[in-house]
Write an enzyme that holds these catalytic residues in place. Structure first.
Site, short mmCIF file in Angstrom:
data_model
loop_
_atom_site.label_atom_id
_atom_site.label_comp_id
_atom_site.label_asym_id
_atom_site.label_seq_id
_atom_site.Cartn_x
_atom_site.Cartn_y
_atom_site.Cartn_z
N GLU A 255 -14.57 -14.58 -47.35
CA GLU A 255 -14.37 -14.94 -45.96
C GLU A 255 -12.87 -14.96 -45.66
O GLU A 255 -12.19 -15.98 -45.89
CB GLU A 255 -14.95 -16.33 -45.68
CG GLU A 255 -16.44 -16.42 -45.90
CD GLU A 255 -17.08 -17.51 -45.04
OE1 GLU A 255 -18.06 -17.20 -44.38
OE2 GLU A 255 -16.57 -18.64 -45.02
N LYS B 123 -22.32 -25.20 -39.82
CA LYS B 123 -21.15 -26.10 -39.72
C LYS B 123 -21.57 -27.40 -39.01
O LYS B 123 -22.69 -27.86 -39.21
CB LYS B 123 -20.00 -25.37 -39.01
CG LYS B 123 -19.72 -24.00 -39.68
CD LYS B 123 -18.45 -23.34 -39.23
CE LYS B 123 -18.31 -22.01 -39.98
NZ LYS B 123 -17.06 -21.31 -39.67
N GLY C 186 -21.40 -17.68 -39.33
CA GLY C 186 -21.15 -18.94 -38.64
C GLY C 186 -21.75 -18.91 -37.25
O GLY C 186 -22.96 -19.05 -37.05
N GLY D 169 -14.37 -17.38 -37.01
CA GLY D 169 -14.40 -17.98 -35.67
C GLY D 169 -13.39 -17.39 -34.71
O GLY D 169 -13.14 -17.96 -33.65
N GLU E 35 -12.69 -24.13 -44.46
CA GLU E 35 -12.54 -25.34 -43.63
C GLU E 35 -12.48 -26.60 -44.50
O GLU E 35 -11.82 -27.57 -44.14
CB GLU E 35 -13.70 -25.40 -42.61
CG GLU E 35 -13.49 -24.35 -41.52
CD GLU E 35 -14.75 -23.78 -40.90
OE1 GLU E 35 -15.83 -24.37 -41.05
OE2 GLU E 35 -14.65 -22.70 -40.27
N HIS F 28 -15.42 -23.59 -49.01
CA HIS F 28 -15.22 -23.00 -47.68
C HIS F 28 -13.79 -23.28 -47.21
O HIS F 28 -13.24 -24.36 -47.47
CB HIS F 28 -16.23 -23.58 -46.69
CG HIS F 28 -16.31 -22.78 -45.42
ND1 HIS F 28 -15.35 -22.90 -44.44
CD2 HIS F 28 -17.17 -21.84 -45.01
CE1 HIS F 28 -15.65 -22.05 -43.46
NE2 HIS F 28 -16.75 -21.39 -43.78
N ASN G 47 -24.38 -20.48 -41.77
CA ASN G 47 -23.63 -21.72 -41.95
C ASN G 47 -23.48 -22.37 -40.58
O ASN G 47 -22.67 -21.93 -39.77
CB ASN G 47 -22.27 -21.42 -42.58
CG ASN G 47 -21.40 -22.66 -42.72
OD1 ASN G 47 -21.86 -23.78 -42.47
ND2 ASN G 47 -20.15 -22.47 -43.09
N SER H 45 -16.68 -13.73 -38.36
CA SER H 45 -17.02 -13.04 -37.11
C SER H 45 -18.01 -11.90 -37.30
O SER H 45 -17.96 -10.88 -36.60
CB SER H 45 -15.76 -12.55 -36.39
OG SER H 45 -14.95 -13.67 -36.03
P1 13P Z 1 -17.95 -17.21 -38.01
O1 13P Z 1 -19.12 -16.26 -38.27
O2 13P Z 1 -18.20 -18.14 -36.86
O3 13P Z 1 -16.67 -16.46 -37.93
O4 13P Z 1 -17.84 -18.16 -39.30
C1 13P Z 1 -17.89 -17.60 -40.57
C2 13P Z 1 -17.99 -18.68 -41.57
O5 13P Z 1 -17.07 -19.48 -41.73
C3 13P Z 1 -19.22 -18.80 -42.34
O6 13P Z 1 -19.10 -19.70 -43.39
#
Ligand code: 13P
Length: 254
Positions: free
Chosen positions: A168, A11, A235, A174, A98, A96, A9, A214
């Protein structure tokens, strides 16, 4: 046996040139024939879906990061499921954290989006997961269960390959703070059992449940070895070819 799935992803990251370079590096490595048990997916920004679709050479599948619950019309800034199909997109990330946090997407809206994606023959990657407050107050199983039940309300799933679930935990996204393999496995087993309650044994045993938060080149193998973890939604570590390739290799090995 469920195959593994590793989805990147991206983003709101990478320029078009950087995205091309990353895809070219992945395609070059994946063409070496290293993959037998792993499906690889990338989710670039909407703006780059079409140009990137021309460079994948059937090695990597394409996902969008969101889609509208509406067919078409006066929805400035939104992108429909049909438009994604026109860009050779096969998967769409929905729900998601976010989107839930910054765009106030509710379980009800995510349910409508899931229905729209499924009826357009897009495969949703349906994200669920608890916040740190919900984990620390021991509400995390209930929170995830509610997200599952509301998100999947009135959705008839005949085939597990029509949808992917991604667990997640919001506190791991993140932050560099990964769920331990035990924490992740425990929740994945719980989700699989809830899918059994909502649908049936066969669907529960064949549905893919990915871990996200992560996940990186160092911890991927240990996570992917867990019985109910069928790969990852990655991510930050999906933005660097070397790291992403190591994660894909971990999925092959697990
Ligand atoms: P990270 O791997 O940067 O923690 O993000 C995970 C994520 O939100 C994937 O959709």
């Amino acid at each position: 046996m469920r195959k593994k799935i590793v989805a990147g992803n991206w983003k709101m990251n990478l320029s078009l040139n950087e995205a091309f370079n990353l895809i070219d590096a992945l395609v070059e490595n994946l063409q070496l024939g290293i993959l037998k048990n792993t499906k690889v997916i990338v989710a670039p920004s909407f703006a780059f879906l079409h140009p990137i679709s021309g460079r994948l050479r059937n090695t990597i599948a394409l996902a969008a990061q969101n889609c509208s619950e509406n067919n078409n019309g006066a929805y400035t800034g939104d992108v429909s499921a049909e438009m994604l199909k026109d860009c050779n997109v096969s998967y769409v990330i929905l729900g998601h954290s976010e989107r839930r946090k910054y765009h106030f997407e509710s379980d009800e809206q995510i349910n409508l989006k899931l229905k729209k994606a499924l009826s357009t023959n897009l495969i949703p990657i349906f994200c669920i997961g608890e916040t740190i407050e919900e984990r620390e107050s021991n509400k995390y199983f209930q929170v995830v269960k509610t997200q599952l039940i509301k998100g999947l309300a009135d959705i008839n799933l005949s085939n597990a390959s029509n949808i992917i679930i991604a667990y997640e935990p919001v506190w791991a996204i993140g932050t560099g703070k990964t769920a331990t393999p035990q924490q992740a496995q425990e929740m994945h087993a719980f989700i699989r059992n809830e899918i059994k309650n909502l649908y049936n044994d066969l669907l529960a045993n064949t549905i893919h449940i990915l871990y996200g938060g992560s996940c990186n080149a160092q911890n991927a193998l240990e996570l992917f070895k867990c019985e109910d973890i069928d790969g990852g939604l990655i991510g930050g570590a999906s933005l660097k070819a070397n790291d992403f390739i190591k994660i894909i290799e971990a999925a092959e090995k697990a």
